[in-house]
Scaffold this motif. Structure first.
Motif, short mmCIF file in Angstrom:
data_model
loop_
_atom_site.label_atom_id
_atom_site.label_comp_id
_atom_site.label_asym_id
_atom_site.label_seq_id
_atom_site.Cartn_x
_atom_site.Cartn_y
_atom_site.Cartn_z
N ASP A 35 0.86 -1.18 0.00
CA ASP A 35 0.00 0.00 0.00
C ASP A 35 0.90 1.24 0.00
O ASP A 35 2.05 1.17 0.46
CB ASP A 35 -0.90 -0.01 1.24
N TYR A 36 0.34 2.34 -0.55
CA TYR A 36 1.13 3.58 -0.64
C TYR A 36 0.30 4.73 -0.13
O TYR A 36 -0.93 4.70 -0.19
CB TYR A 36 1.56 3.83 -2.10
N THR A 37 0.97 5.74 0.34
CA THR A 37 0.27 6.95 0.76
C THR A 37 1.10 8.19 0.37
O THR A 37 2.33 8.13 0.40
CB THR A 37 -0.02 6.92 2.28
N MET A 38 0.37 9.24 -0.02
CA MET A 38 1.08 10.48 -0.37
C MET A 38 0.50 11.60 0.51
O MET A 38 -0.72 11.71 0.67
CB MET A 38 0.87 10.82 -1.84
N LEU A 39 1.36 12.41 1.08
CA LEU A 39 0.88 13.48 1.94
C LEU A 39 1.85 14.66 1.93
O LEU A 39 2.99 14.54 1.47
CB LEU A 39 0.64 12.97 3.36
N ARG A 40 1.35 15.78 2.45
CA ARG A 40 2.20 16.98 2.56
C ARG A 40 2.44 17.26 4.03
O ARG A 40 1.66 16.86 4.90
CB ARG A 40 1.49 18.17 1.91
N SER A 41 3.51 17.94 4.30
CA SER A 41 3.87 18.21 5.69
C SER A 41 3.01 19.35 6.24
O SER A 41 2.81 20.37 5.58
CB SER A 41 5.34 18.57 5.77
N LEU A 42 2.50 19.16 7.45
CA LEU A 42 1.70 20.19 8.11
C LEU A 42 2.29 20.46 9.49
O LEU A 42 2.62 19.53 10.23
CB LEU A 42 0.25 19.71 8.25
N ASN A 43 2.47 21.73 9.81
CA ASN A 43 2.95 22.08 11.16
C ASN A 43 1.74 22.37 12.02
O ASN A 43 0.86 23.14 11.63
CB ASN A 43 3.83 23.33 11.10
N MET A 44 1.71 21.73 13.16
CA MET A 44 0.57 21.95 14.05
C MET A 44 1.09 22.02 15.49
O MET A 44 1.88 21.17 15.92
CB MET A 44 -0.43 20.80 13.92
N HIS A 45 0.68 23.08 16.21
CA HIS A 45 1.06 23.14 17.63
C HIS A 45 -0.08 23.73 18.46
O HIS A 45 -0.94 24.45 17.96
CB HIS A 45 2.37 23.91 17.81
N MET A 46 -0.01 23.36 19.74
CA MET A 46 -1.10 23.75 20.65
C MET A 46 -0.66 24.88 21.57
O MET A 46 0.49 24.90 22.02
CB MET A 46 -1.49 22.56 21.52
N ALA A 103 -3.99 16.32 20.24
CA ALA A 103 -4.86 16.90 19.22
C ALA A 103 -4.70 16.09 17.94
O ALA A 103 -3.56 15.77 17.56
CB ALA A 103 -4.48 18.35 18.98
N LYS A 104 -5.81 15.76 17.29
CA LYS A 104 -5.73 14.88 16.12
C LYS A 104 -6.55 15.41 14.96
O LYS A 104 -7.72 15.78 15.13
CB LYS A 104 -6.28 13.49 16.46
N ILE A 105 -5.93 15.42 13.78
CA ILE A 105 -6.67 15.63 12.53
C ILE A 105 -6.67 14.28 11.83
O ILE A 105 -5.61 13.65 11.71
CB ILE A 105 -5.98 16.67 11.64
N GLU A 106 -7.84 13.82 11.41
CA GLU A 106 -7.90 12.47 10.85
C GLU A 106 -8.27 12.50 9.37
O GLU A 106 -9.23 13.17 8.97
CB GLU A 106 -8.91 11.63 11.64
N ASP A 107 -7.49 11.76 8.59
CA ASP A 107 -7.78 11.53 7.16
C ASP A 107 -7.98 12.80 6.34
O ASP A 107 -8.95 12.91 5.58
CB ASP A 107 -9.02 10.62 7.01
N HIS A 108 -7.12 13.73 6.48
CA HIS A 108 -7.18 14.92 5.63
C HIS A 108 -6.69 14.55 4.23
O HIS A 108 -5.74 13.76 4.10
CB HIS A 108 -6.32 16.05 6.22
N GLU A 109 -7.35 15.11 3.20
CA GLU A 109 -7.00 14.67 1.83
C GLU A 109 -5.56 15.04 1.43
O GLU A 109 -4.95 14.36 0.61
CB GLU A 109 -7.99 15.26 0.82
N LEU A 110 -5.00 16.08 2.03
CA LEU A 110 -3.62 16.47 1.70
C LEU A 110 -2.62 16.02 2.76
O LEU A 110 -1.50 15.63 2.45
CB LEU A 110 -3.52 17.99 1.57
N TYR A 111 -3.04 16.11 4.03
CA TYR A 111 -2.06 15.91 5.10
C TYR A 111 -2.21 14.57 5.83
O TYR A 111 -1.41 14.25 6.71
CB TYR A 111 -2.18 17.05 6.12
N GLY A 112 -3.23 13.84 5.52
CA GLY A 112 -3.42 12.53 6.16
C GLY A 112 -3.78 12.69 7.63
O GLY A 112 -4.59 13.54 8.01
#
Lengths: 449, 298
Positions: free
Chosen positions: B138-149, B224-233
């Motif tokens: 399986d393969y996955t493609m994503l972009r880097s996202l900076n996230m801080h609280m 903190a969680k972002i789930e299944d974003h189309e660009l960042y996963g």
């Protein structure tokens, strides 16, 4: 101690067997000696290279050394319970078999703990066991219980042998050399069969036989608690102590029957070890087999029905034919049903048939100990740090096999040399017996039945 | 005419039947040849996920097999993690699955060698199969996202403020927009959901409960969680904050327990009584032996 004609006749019968060795015996001693040397070499290699040359790893930390330890302690029950109980109940047919049973007890109680030492790394720290041992630990209980049991068994064997030592000391048989005479003089402790001495000896033997029975039960209970006190699947069971005790008596009786068969065959003791002895012990084996089968069924049914995750995980491994399935079938079904059937059917209830049943019992009980220890250790409650196949699955290396066979060889050697110092059939018991011909009254009883 | 019509009709039926037969037969051959599988091998359930946090990508592969009765975790299966740049694929590492059928690999985000010209990271997970199981990948493609609280306290209210943005190739910030975010606190057996928020112009916020028990100092781990974003996963941020109720350490006064250096007294007494009873009898038997020896001398 005055040697009567009957005593002299018995000595004439047993002294040649004690002082001479047949070619077969010599070959057996050489083979056992070679096996012992092989084991010694494996031991040196293990000390030099460490336990990495065994199959034991971080997860499966106990291998066949512990299997052998439990096995040998188990067969020590032959003497403790069989001869102890039969002595207290004054069962007449016990007389020819008690010496064999008592020797099995002492030898196996010496050999068993040696496997603990083989299993332990860093033997140079052995003294730490005594210095830092904690009374709360079942392992400390085990060390104390086995040591006490071994001393009790040795006293029991010694007391039962004193009259024979006295007979041999006072014998004029020229085949007994000077050094033997000195040996018998020392160990006869001045016994000359006087009324008072006889009374004191009987008192001592009765005391030890009473003490040794609960002690034997305790030893195997403590052994089971080493497993039972943990929360691991397959071990944390309330019936483990009685289950271990029953399995131990079962295997101990099996070894006793095999030893009787071997001595009967090679020392031509057909007049002493009669078919009736095998039949009586066979019936004891049958009852124990049924009891062991009941415990086995109860143990696995409870685990399976409870459906606790790890317990079920373990049971699936035991039932899986690609993992421990064949071993489980042998230990839980063949090891129970085959001996019961052989002994229950009159046609197969012969000396050879009962001995074959015993061989099945003994091997099944060894396998049973294996499937108690290894599958549980292969089912850890925490994830394994290293999941390489040799870390997950235990496999026995040649070093462990060498030390196992070496232990069995030493068992034979101990037995053989014991039979060269004391008559394997207690002479004094037969001298005192009212039975003119050994076992004849038993045969009469059997015929009346 | 009618004969010709009949003939044509019969012939067309014949042609239709022949073509149908050939088509079916061909399809069947096609199916068997295309879908040929080694029946001795099982097809495993293969799951590949990638979670990113501020510092690293966490690549996780899980292999299991449904036996019909239970999920069997496939341990010891060798999983190859790869990274693709343009058409070139390179192996990052090979890890065996553990007892739970999982292989996990962590790799730092800052490595420039992992990213392609468009600023995408492409990771792959390959299981080449073994004697029991078929291969899977399986393969996955994503972009880097900076996230801080960040944490805000307004009187008795407590708020978590999260900022998430991507830095493009020119170094400009692209804020995350129109996306859910969920907050959790780890408890003994699972993650406890404590709130959620909605990203607008790179920022989201949520109220935080004030009654959660923390450790002895009142510390809580907040995820903190972002789930299944189309660009960042899947994106995660973790922080520790003193927002829990401090639980004083439980001081056990009871001594002489099984875990203590001193054994429980009842155990010591039982052992002493049992051993004394046995050894008294042994000593008495030794005394009897000495008496037997003395009788001979007399």
């Amino acid at each position: 101690m005055e040697n009567t004609d009957r005593t002299s006749a018995l000595l004439e019968r047993f002294v040649p067997q004690m002082t001479r060795s047949t070619r077969l015996e010599k070959i057996l001693v050489i083979v056992c000696g070679l096996l012992f040397i092989w084991g010694l070499y494996a031991f040196v290699l293990q000390v030099a290279k460490g336990h990495s040359i065994t199959g034991m790893r971080d997860n499966v930390v106990w291998g066949i050394y512990i299997v052998n330890f439990i096995f040998f302690i188990g067969i020590s029950y032959a003497g403790a319970l069989i001869s102890g109980i039969l002595y207290l109940l004054k069962v007449e047919w016990r007389k020819p078999i008690i010496r064999i049973a008592e020797i099995i007890t002492v030898i196996s109680t010496i050999l068993g703990p040696i496997y603990i030492l083989l299993c332990m790394g860093r033997l140079d720290r052995l003294d730490h066991l005594l210095i830092y041992g904690r009374i709360q630990s079942p392992i400390t209980w085990d060390v104390i219980a086995i040591t006490t049991y071994l001393i009790g068994s040795m006293i029991f064997l010694f007391l039962a042998t004193v009259p024979d030592f006295a007979i041999l000391r006072d014998s004029n048989n020229p085949m007994l050399g000077k050094w033997r005479k000195r040996f018998y003089r020392f160990f006869a402790i001045g016994y000359d069969n006087s009324e008072k001495q006889r009374r004191l000896l009987k008192q001592g033997t009765t005391i030890v036989s009473i003490v040794i029975i609960p002690l034997a039960v305790l030893v195997h209970s403590v052994l089971s608690w080493i497993f039972g006190m943990t929360l691991r699947p397959g071990w944390h069971s309330t019936i483990f102590a009685p289950y271990f005790v029953v399995a131990a008596v079962y295997s101990g009786t099996g070894v006793l029957i095999i030893a009787m068969w071997a001595f009967r065959k090679f020392y031509h003791l057909e007049d002493y070890l009669k078919e009736i002895h095998f039949k009586y012990l066979g019936i004891i084996l049958l009852v124990l087999g049924a009891l062991y089968g009941y415990f086995t069924f109860s143990e696995y049914l409870t685990g399976w029905y409870g459906s606790e995750k790890w317990e079920l995980h373990l049971i699936y491994k035991l039932f899986d034919r690609n993992e421990f399935g064949p071993m489980f079938v042998y230990a839980a079904f063949i090891g129970v049903l085959v001996p019961i059937l052989i002994i229950a059917i009159p046609k197969t209830r012969t000396i050879n048939g009962i001995t074959i049943a015993s061989a099945v019992v003994v091997t099944a009980m060894w396998v049973k100990r294996y499937i108690i220890i290894i599958p549980t250790l292969q089912t850890p409650l925490l994830p394994m740090q290293d999941s390489r196949a040799d870390y997950v699955h235990y496999s026995i290396t040649w070093v462990e096999w060498a030390l196992t066979f070496s232990g069995i060889a030493v068992f034979f050697l101990f037995f053989y040399f014991s039979s060269k110092f004391v008559p394997i059939i207690p002479i004094s018991e037969h001298v005192e017996s009212d039975d003119p011909e050994p076992g004849s009254s038993l045969n009469k009883n059997l015929n009346n039945q | 005419m009618s004969n010709l019509h009949k003939f044509c009709k019969r012939k067309s039926w014949f042609l239709i039947m022949t073509l149908t037969f050939l088509l079916l037969f061909n399809c069947r051959i096609g199916l068997t040849s295309n879908n040929y599988q080694d029946e001795s091998k099982a097809s495993p359930d293969f799951t590949f996920t990638c979670i990113q946090n501020e510092k690293e990508f966490i690549l996780r592969t899980k292999i299991s097999y449904w036996t019909g009765e239970r999920d069997l975790m496939v341990g010891g299966a060798m999983v190859v993690f790869t990274n693709q740049i343009s058409d070139e694929s390179r192996i990052l590492t090979t890890i065996p699955t553990d007892m739970n059928g999982e292989a996990v690999f962590r790799i730092a985000k800052k490595s420039d060698k992992l990213i392609n010209e468009e600023g995408n990271f492409t990771f792959g997970s390959i299981f080449e199969g073994n004697q029991d199981y078929e291969s899977a990948e399986d393969y996955t493609m994503l972009r880097s996202l900076n996230m801080h609280m960040d944490f805000l306290e307004l009187e008795s209210d407590k708020k978590i403020v999260v900022e998430a943005y991507e830095i493009d190739q020119n170094g400009d910030r692209i804020p995350l927009d129109a996306m859910d975010i969920y907050f959790f606190v780890p408890r003994s057996f699972s993650l406890l959901p404590v709130g959620d928020g909605w990203f607008e112009n790179g920022s989201a916020q949520a109220d935080f409960p004030t009654t959660l028990p923390g450790d002895s100092l009142g510390n809580l781990t907040i995820i903190a969680k972002i789930e299944d974003h189309e660009l960042y996963g899947n994106v995660e941020a973790v922080a520790v904050k003193e927002w829990g109720l401090a639980r004083p350490p439980v001081i056990i006064q009871k001594r002489r327990g099984l875990g203590d250096t001193d054994a429980p007294l009842w155990m010591v007494y039982t052992l002493l009584i049992l051993l004394s009873a046995v050894w008294f009898h042994y000593l008495y038997v030794f005394y009897l032996m000495i008496k037997i020896k003395r009788l001979r001398r007399n």
